[in-house]
Scaffold this motif. Structure first.
Motif, short mmCIF file in Angstrom:
data_model
loop_
_atom_site.label_atom_id
_atom_site.label_comp_id
_atom_site.label_asym_id
_atom_site.label_seq_id
_atom_site.Cartn_x
_atom_site.Cartn_y
_atom_site.Cartn_z
N TYR A 157 -4.70 47.61 -4.13
CA TYR A 157 -3.48 48.36 -3.87
C TYR A 157 -2.37 47.93 -4.82
O TYR A 157 -1.69 48.77 -5.41
CB TYR A 157 -3.05 48.17 -2.41
CG TYR A 157 -1.81 48.94 -2.04
CD1 TYR A 157 -1.90 50.27 -1.66
CD2 TYR A 157 -0.56 48.34 -2.08
CE1 TYR A 157 -0.75 51.00 -1.34
CE2 TYR A 157 0.58 49.05 -1.75
CZ TYR A 157 0.48 50.38 -1.39
OH TYR A 157 1.60 51.09 -1.07
N ARG A 212 -3.17 49.27 -8.30
CA ARG A 212 -2.97 50.72 -8.41
C ARG A 212 -1.48 51.06 -8.42
O ARG A 212 -1.05 51.94 -9.16
CB ARG A 212 -3.69 51.45 -7.28
CG ARG A 212 -5.19 51.44 -7.41
CD ARG A 212 -5.90 52.37 -6.43
NE ARG A 212 -5.23 52.62 -5.20
CZ ARG A 212 -5.49 52.01 -4.03
NH1 ARG A 212 -6.41 51.07 -3.97
NH2 ARG A 212 -4.83 52.33 -2.93
N LEU A 213 -0.71 50.38 -7.60
CA LEU A 213 0.73 50.63 -7.58
C LEU A 213 1.35 50.29 -8.93
O LEU A 213 2.16 51.05 -9.47
CB LEU A 213 1.40 49.83 -6.46
CG LEU A 213 2.90 50.02 -6.29
CD1 LEU A 213 3.25 51.49 -6.06
CD2 LEU A 213 3.42 49.16 -5.15
N LEU A 244 3.19 52.97 -11.50
CA LEU A 244 4.56 52.79 -11.94
C LEU A 244 4.69 52.55 -13.44
O LEU A 244 5.77 52.68 -14.00
CB LEU A 244 5.20 51.61 -11.18
CG LEU A 244 5.35 51.81 -9.68
CD1 LEU A 244 5.80 50.51 -9.03
CD2 LEU A 244 6.32 52.93 -9.38
N TRP A 286 -3.48 56.33 -9.33
CA TRP A 286 -3.43 55.88 -7.94
C TRP A 286 -4.83 55.65 -7.38
O TRP A 286 -5.06 54.73 -6.60
CB TRP A 286 -2.68 56.89 -7.09
CG TRP A 286 -2.55 56.44 -5.67
CD1 TRP A 286 -3.09 57.04 -4.58
CD2 TRP A 286 -1.88 55.27 -5.19
NE1 TRP A 286 -2.78 56.33 -3.45
CE2 TRP A 286 -2.04 55.24 -3.79
CE3 TRP A 286 -1.15 54.26 -5.81
CZ2 TRP A 286 -1.49 54.23 -3.01
CZ3 TRP A 286 -0.62 53.25 -5.01
CH2 TRP A 286 -0.79 53.25 -3.64
#
Length: 168
Positions: free
Chosen positions: A105, A108-109, A113, A158
């Motif tokens: 997570y 991926r974040l 960004l 994502w």
């Protein structure tokens, strides 16, 4: 648990501060919450045929993105110090995420960004730049194509490499 046992960026609290910074920048501007609160208008396909998930540019400090990447590496390291593994296991008892899911997570974040502008994203950014953020925007056909390409690119980031958008 002694914070001295944790590796950076976990030991210093920088990881938590970066997550809070990113959330503070994103939450007011994204998704249904932002629309319902009047922070952002709807993004509509040409002729208003349907509503898109709104895309809004958010400025996030590069340092926070780098911290998220470092955090993902630490959390996903199978040779992480015992303090990290213990903390993840204790947290897992209170939540449903595994250590690997939490690391993925964060990665991926950070990838989401850390997107570079391309011609499509630039077109959308320029279109939305002078619009009241709470106003609805109806895209032109050219902007619709740019939205679709940008959404595909963001979805791939994502999903960690690209999950198909349609099920057959």
């Amino acid at each position: 648990m002694d914070p001295a046992e944790l590796p950076d960026p976990l030991a210093t609290g920088i990881a938590l501060a970066s997550v809070r910074n990113v959330a503070g920048a994103l939450v007011p501007t994204q998704g249904r919450f932002a629309t319902d609160q009047g922070h952002t208008g709807r993004l509509l396909a040409p002729d208003g045929r349907y509503e898109h998930a709104p895309l809004r540019r958010v400025d996030v400090d590069t340092a926070d993105i780098l911290v998220l990447k470092a955090t993902a590496r630490v959390l996903g390291d199978p040779a992480a110090p015992d303090a990290v593994r213990d903390g993840l296991e204790n947290g897992r008892a209170k939540a449903t995420s595994t250590a690997a899911e939490l690391a993925a997570y964060a990665a991926r974040l950070a990838a989401l960004l850390d997107q570079a502008d391309d011609a499509d994203a630039t077109m959308l950014r320029d279109r939305l730049a002078d619009v009241d953020p709470a106003a609805d925007v109806v895209l032109t056909h050219e902007e619709e194509a740019a939205y679709q390409k940008t959404a595909d690119r963001l979805n791939a980031a994502w999903q960690g490499g690209g999950l198909g958008r349609l099920l057959y």
